[in-house]
Design a protein around this motif. Structure first.
Motif, PDB file in Angstrom:
ATOM      1  N   THR A  72      16.057  35.596  15.319  1.00 38.27           N
ATOM      2  CA  THR A  72      15.844  36.685  14.752  1.00 38.27           C
ATOM      3  C   THR A  72      16.001  37.809  15.623  1.00 38.27           C
ATOM      4  O   THR A  72      16.704  38.861  15.555  1.00 38.27           O
ATOM      5  CB  THR A  72      14.467  36.909  14.167  1.00 38.27           C
ATOM      6  OG1 THR A  72      14.345  35.818  12.977  1.00 38.27           O
ATOM      7  CG2 THR A  72      14.052  38.185  13.689  1.00 38.27           C
ATOM      8  N   ASP A 123      19.202  40.010  14.248  1.00 40.03           N
ATOM      9  CA  ASP A 123      18.774  40.764  13.192  1.00 40.03           C
ATOM     10  C   ASP A 123      18.846  42.249  13.490  1.00 40.03           C
ATOM     11  O   ASP A 123      17.497  42.529  14.384  1.00 40.03           O
ATOM     12  CB  ASP A 123      17.711  40.201  12.652  1.00 40.03           C
ATOM     13  CG  ASP A 123      17.592  38.975  11.813  1.00 40.03           C
ATOM     14  OD1 ASP A 123      18.637  38.302  11.988  1.00 40.03           O
ATOM     15  OD2 ASP A 123      16.608  38.527  11.268  1.00 40.03           O
ATOM     16  N   CYS A 156      15.463  44.917  14.318  1.00 42.96           N
ATOM     17  CA  CYS A 156      14.036  44.229  14.777  1.00 42.96           C
ATOM     18  C   CYS A 156      13.638  44.855  15.849  1.00 42.96           C
ATOM     19  O   CYS A 156      14.174  44.852  16.988  1.00 42.96           O
ATOM     20  CB  CYS A 156      14.486  42.575  15.122  1.00 42.96           C
ATOM     21  SG  CYS A 156      13.007  41.608  15.472  1.00 42.96           S
ATOM     22  N   TYR A 178       9.261  40.383  17.291  1.00 45.84           N
ATOM     23  CA  TYR A 178       9.280  39.525  16.060  1.00 45.84           C
ATOM     24  C   TYR A 178       8.856  38.215  17.298  1.00 45.84           C
ATOM     25  O   TYR A 178       9.436  37.845  18.118  1.00 45.84           O
ATOM     26  CB  TYR A 178      10.632  38.978  15.837  1.00 45.84           C
ATOM     27  CG  TYR A 178      10.695  38.155  14.613  1.00 45.84           C
ATOM     28  CD1 TYR A 178      10.658  38.572  13.472  1.00 45.84           C
ATOM     29  CD2 TYR A 178      10.577  36.555  14.718  1.00 45.84           C
ATOM     30  CE1 TYR A 178      10.590  37.752  12.131  1.00 45.84           C
ATOM     31  CE2 TYR A 178      10.458  35.953  13.799  1.00 45.84           C
ATOM     32  CZ  TYR A 178      10.415  36.348  12.183  1.00 45.84           C
ATOM     33  OH  TYR A 178      10.501  35.888  11.088  1.00 45.84           O
ATOM     34  N   HIS A 214      16.565  40.640   7.094  1.00 45.46           N
ATOM     35  CA  HIS A 214      16.001  39.590   7.724  1.00 45.46           C
ATOM     36  C   HIS A 214      15.619  38.479   6.982  1.00 45.46           C
ATOM     37  O   HIS A 214      16.074  37.294   6.831  1.00 45.46           O
ATOM     38  CB  HIS A 214      15.190  39.890   8.712  1.00 45.46           C
ATOM     39  CG  HIS A 214      14.068  38.673   9.288  1.00 45.46           C
ATOM     40  ND1 HIS A 214      14.554  37.694   9.851  1.00 45.46           N
ATOM     41  CD2 HIS A 214      12.808  38.427   8.876  1.00 45.46           C
ATOM     42  CE1 HIS A 214      13.609  36.939  10.112  1.00 45.46           C
ATOM     43  NE2 HIS A 214      12.456  37.140   9.461  1.00 45.46           N
ATOM     44  N   PHE A 218      16.375  32.621   8.462  1.00 43.48           N
ATOM     45  CA  PHE A 218      15.325  32.843   7.964  1.00 43.48           C
ATOM     46  C   PHE A 218      14.998  31.700   6.647  1.00 43.48           C
ATOM     47  O   PHE A 218      14.092  31.260   6.304  1.00 43.48           O
ATOM     48  CB  PHE A 218      15.172  34.345   7.489  1.00 43.48           C
ATOM     49  CG  PHE A 218      13.665  34.607   6.872  1.00 43.48           C
ATOM     50  CD1 PHE A 218      12.611  34.513   7.457  1.00 43.48           C
ATOM     51  CD2 PHE A 218      13.373  34.737   5.610  1.00 43.48           C
ATOM     52  CE1 PHE A 218      11.391  34.655   7.159  1.00 43.48           C
ATOM     53  CE2 PHE A 218      12.256  34.644   4.697  1.00 43.48           C
ATOM     54  CZ  PHE A 218      11.117  34.666   5.683  1.00 43.48           C
TER      55      PHE A 218
END
Length: 93
Positions: free
Chosen positions: A26, A30, A33, A36, A63, A69
């Motif tokens: 992530t 992503d 972001c 995270y 995401h 994910f």
């Protein structure tokens, strides 16, 4: 977003490994972001929480639609002892 997970005692290590991979993918892939991370409750190691911060709701939605994910969340179901809690927050100050 705060995603609190209640994990089976014998599945904690497996969940951590899978969630750590999700965190890495992530953060690397992503857009939008800000933060995270995976956190473990100090009083109950079976409570594992992912705390997320996103630039906007669209980034969060992208995401949640991402392959990494979708694959991880499908596998998380095998590790949970009780239903988790998901809370969305808006920063006010």
């Amino acid at each position: 977003m705060v995603a609190k997970n209640f994990i089976k005692e014998d599945k904690v290590d497996e969940f951590i490994a899978l969630a750590a991979k999700l965190v890495q993918e992530t953060v690397q892939n992503d857009a939008g972001c800000i933060h995270y991370g995976l956190y473990q409750d100090l009083s109950n190691p079976q409570v594992l929480t992912i705390i997320e911060e996103w630039e906007n709701r669209e980034a969060l939605n992208q995401h949640m639609a991402a392959k990494h994910f979708q694959e991880a969340s499908a596998r998380f179901k095998d590790f949970v002892e009780n239903p988790g809690e998901i809370n969305l927050y808006q920063k006010l100050a």
